[in-house]
Design an enzyme around this catalytic site. Structure first.
Site, PDB file in Angstrom:
ATOM      1  CD  GLN B 259      74.860 -26.112   6.233  1.00  0.00           C
ATOM      2  OE1 GLN B 259      73.692 -26.068   5.872  1.00  0.00           O
ATOM      3  NE2 GLN B 259      75.805 -26.583   5.449  1.00  0.00           N
ATOM      4  CG  HIS B 262      76.351 -31.313   5.581  1.00  0.00           C
ATOM      5  ND1 HIS B 262      76.215 -32.385   4.746  1.00  0.00           N
ATOM      6  CD2 HIS B 262      75.236 -30.556   5.393  1.00  0.00           C
ATOM      7  CE1 HIS B 262      75.065 -32.279   4.086  1.00  0.00           C
ATOM      8  NE2 HIS B 262      74.453 -31.188   4.468  1.00  0.00           N
ATOM      9  CD  GLU B 327      76.109 -24.408   0.523  1.00  0.00           C
ATOM     10  OE1 GLU B 327      76.656 -24.458   1.653  1.00  0.00           O
ATOM     11  OE2 GLU B 327      76.023 -25.383  -0.239  1.00  0.00           O
ATOM     12  CG  HIS B 328      72.102 -23.687   2.586  1.00  0.00           C
ATOM     13  ND1 HIS B 328      73.310 -24.259   2.902  1.00  0.00           N
ATOM     14  CD2 HIS B 328      71.591 -24.436   1.579  1.00  0.00           C
ATOM     15  CE1 HIS B 328      73.513 -25.325   2.131  1.00  0.00           C
ATOM     16  NE2 HIS B 328      72.486 -25.447   1.314  1.00  0.00           N
ATOM     17  CG  ASP B 361      69.739 -29.652   2.293  1.00  0.00           C
ATOM     18  OD1 ASP B 361      70.070 -28.656   1.634  1.00  0.00           O
ATOM     19  OD2 ASP B 361      70.047 -29.817   3.496  1.00  0.00           O
ATOM     20  CG  HIS B 420      89.720  -7.622 -37.848  1.00  0.00           C
ATOM     21  ND1 HIS B 420      90.895  -8.318 -37.798  1.00  0.00           N
ATOM     22  CD2 HIS B 420      88.947  -8.119 -36.841  1.00  0.00           C
ATOM     23  CE1 HIS B 420      90.838  -9.194 -36.802  1.00  0.00           C
ATOM     24  NE2 HIS B 420      89.663  -9.100 -36.203  1.00  0.00           N
TER      25      HIS B 420
END
Lengths: 430, 430
Positions: B259, B262, B327-328, B361, B420
């Site tokens: 991670q 990145h 996220e993960h 991934d 209506h």
């Protein structure tokens, strides 16, 4: 007068493009104001919310009075007409029945490599429902927003509704009670959106904000998007009626005006293959208009944005329908079902002479929060999925990793992400 | 050094809040610049796109060269390493298999009142896929965005990828070919988003834009949201590993660094009930770091945003997991499945010692485009639903309208929307 177009005319394409491009809303540039309000609420919390409520709603509050009390909701219920409450109960039950069918299933499967994959849906933990004040404060919209959230299983549903001068439509509070929402704050505008997103001393933050609002609310939702989820940026509403010669022009005219009476920026369009029907509907609109309480709004909408489009055949109109991507599409024609099947872009389709949009607005079951202003090209109406989120799940056995891991290593190396590759290779002793 | 926290410590709550609140990205205020770029592209089309591409990417284009030619894609394929192409094929097939299961079913049912209601899903007619240039130009992301769109049945998928100085990773073009995308423009930044949203002489507009990008791309997506659909505003990525004492610290360390490598703004967190594991992982991270090509990025991410949290038991960590909403989420513990079942907020869960995030991934099957920066509280990863929209359908017979119409009339009257009410009552001769 509304625009009259004929698809066979020379200048049709240009005129149709102009119809599509018509800006029905002045995009007020309120973004700078909204940015400051949000920053202030984030910094000062309740005090800022109270200050803006005094300034914009003419309502003096203290933190203890931000939240609407149970007693007030009880009183609103007592003040509400019985018939309207009964109708809201009918609506609630029908909306619930429809939306229960939208609950998605979890999934888990194991493939031949031994990889188990799938997903799981969970409800969003807290949702804020914005309800406009004043004339656009519709109890039916409370149900349309709250019921799908309930069906999704959202544990905490919060409502924010401005009460200018302290006034609120009692049926809005009654609808909240009927929908099972009891955490209600008398706050509106960008300050309400900011409070829901950032939280204050009194208002715990939510994870997602839904519901329509004015330009300030829309700009605030756009700004807080990311910090919290939002549903959509609602624009003015529209109806498109696709009708053949056999329909009752009085009914079609009433349906066009049911849209037009919402808002001067609303848009009502008739597409037909019958010049006689076009004329009859135009005349019937005039007949209805003079007897409507909201004549002024409806007339301005119809005259500014209304359109009647004549086409050689309804089948040939489908391309136009998809370009308009109407929020509401009524198809009143012999082959309504087949025509509906050919349409790609529409928020909701109402089939046949006995399905006026208004029945769908209230009690049909489907949601009346729908993609406006051509956004049916890419967006759906509100539903249970808007209150759920999906978590993907993956499990590899040692053998499974041996099977699929080498491709992951190759891609990690290709992308220059050596730790990615290593996190796989280290497990495979590669 | 990364933060070390112990849930039993006095100051834990304050320190944990600080961890949650850490701003991992400088929110560059590029909005004014982006607004002008969008307006310019909307007004001048290709000419504006070409001007910005010259200025920002140092690339001189003419309208005929905006689009990448078939020959160039062929050449890119020829230039790509065979092993990487084969791995991309494996990934494509596995992503497709997983996403096919996400295709939702249409629905139609008739209730006891005689009302037929339901919905229909249709693919969005055109989608623009943004692919970043430079080091963040990942062929795997091309697949993760394009394959679900293909599975949904999107007829037109367009790719925009900046090519600074004319350079592009050939595997990005190869991945597009493998995913079946052949309409590719060498344009990036806010000008690409503007061109996709508004269209130019050369680039027909799309209905939705997906894919990650820098601050300019994110601001542009936020601005065009409404005119077109967008997926999400992607932020920096994170992983949370929940591990018990029985796991291999070298493997956990590799996953944390996968991670961290990145982006310096990425975040890697370990939560464990074992102080011994915490120490061993911290040491293993140092060991791995010195041998990583991206050591500098990974080290900065780990030292600035990394965290190791000690908890009395993993069961008691679930509340922390939900607040982080990673996220993960890797769960490497004996009772991984039970722990996973208790988690509400996570973009993706990876179960067990043989499921490093990196396998997900690339080749697991689930999507790697996931909600970042705590947005798993309200958002899901990319999937087939992001490329579909739902049209609700309603049909009433005359009898059905007689049954449910009166409640609609009551609500129309209650809300002051007389047209209506009339559109229903006129059909019932009321």
């Amino acid at each position: 007068m509304p625009v009259r177009l004929d698809a066979r005319d020379e200048g049709f394409e240009v005129a149709f493009r102009a119809l599509l491009a018509a800006k029905r809303e002045v995009a007020e540039d309120v973004d700078a104001v909204v940015r400051d309000i949000i920053a202030d609420v984030a910094a000062r919390g309740d005090r800022a919310v109270i200050d803006y409520t005094a300034r914009f709603d003419g309502l003096a509050l203290d933190p203890a009075r931000l939240r609407v009390s149970e007693d007030e909701i009880d009183a609103a219920l007592a003040d509400s007409p019985r018939e309207a409450l009964a109708a809201l109960e009918v609506a609630r039950a029908r909306i619930e029945t429809y939306h229960r069918r939208q609950k998605p299933a979890d999934e888990r499967f194991t493939d031949e490599a031994g990889v188990t994959a799938g997903w799981r849906w969970t409800a969003i933990e807290s949702v804020g429902l914005y309800v406009p004040g004043g004339t656009a404060s519709y109890p039916s919209s409370v149900l349309m927003n709250a019921v799908p959230a309930q069906v999704a299983g959202v544990p905490r549903i919060v409502m924010a509704v401005p009460m200018p001068g302290g006034a609120v439509n009692p049926l809005v509070l009654a609808a909240a009670r009927i929908a099972g929402v009891d955490e209600i704050y008398r706050v509106g505008g960008a300050q309400a959106v900011a409070a829901l997103a950032h939280g204050t001393q009194t208002i715990a933050p939510v994870a997602k904000i839904v519901g329509p609002g004015n330009a300030f609310v829309a700009a605030a939702k756009r700004r807080v998007f990311g910090l919290v989820g939002i549903d959509m940026i609602a624009g003015p509403s529209e109806v498109l009626i696709l009708a053949d010669r056999n329909v009752n022009p009085e009914w079609v005219a009433a349906d066009l005006l049911a849209q037009a009476e919402h808002d001067t920026a609303a848009q009502s369009i008739l597409i037909t293959d019958s010049a006689a029907l076009a004329d009859a509907v135009a005349a019937a609109v005039e007949g209805h208009l003079v007897t409507l309480p909201r004549e002024k709004i409806a007339r301005q909408s119809w005259e500014d944005y209304g359109a009647i489009v004549l086409v050689p055949s309804l089948g040939e109109a489908i391309g136009l329908v998809d370009r308009i991507a109407p929020e509401h599409l009524e198809i009143v024609a012999d082959d309504a079902e087949a025509l509906a099947g050919a349409v790609r872009n529409a928020g909701a389709i109402f089939l046949g002479q006995y399905t006026p949009e208004a029945v769908g607005d209230y009690v049909g079951g489907p949601n009346h929060v729908l993609p406006t202003a051509r956004s049916a090209r890419f967006a759906s109406g509100l539903g249970v999925l808007d209150f759920l989120k999906r978590t993907s799940i993956l499990h590899c056995t040692a053998d499974a990793l041996r099977a699929v891991g080498p491709a992951a290593i190759a891609l990690g190396e290709t992308e220059g992400l050596q730790a990615h590759a290593r996190s796989v290779s280290i497990r495979l002793n590669l």
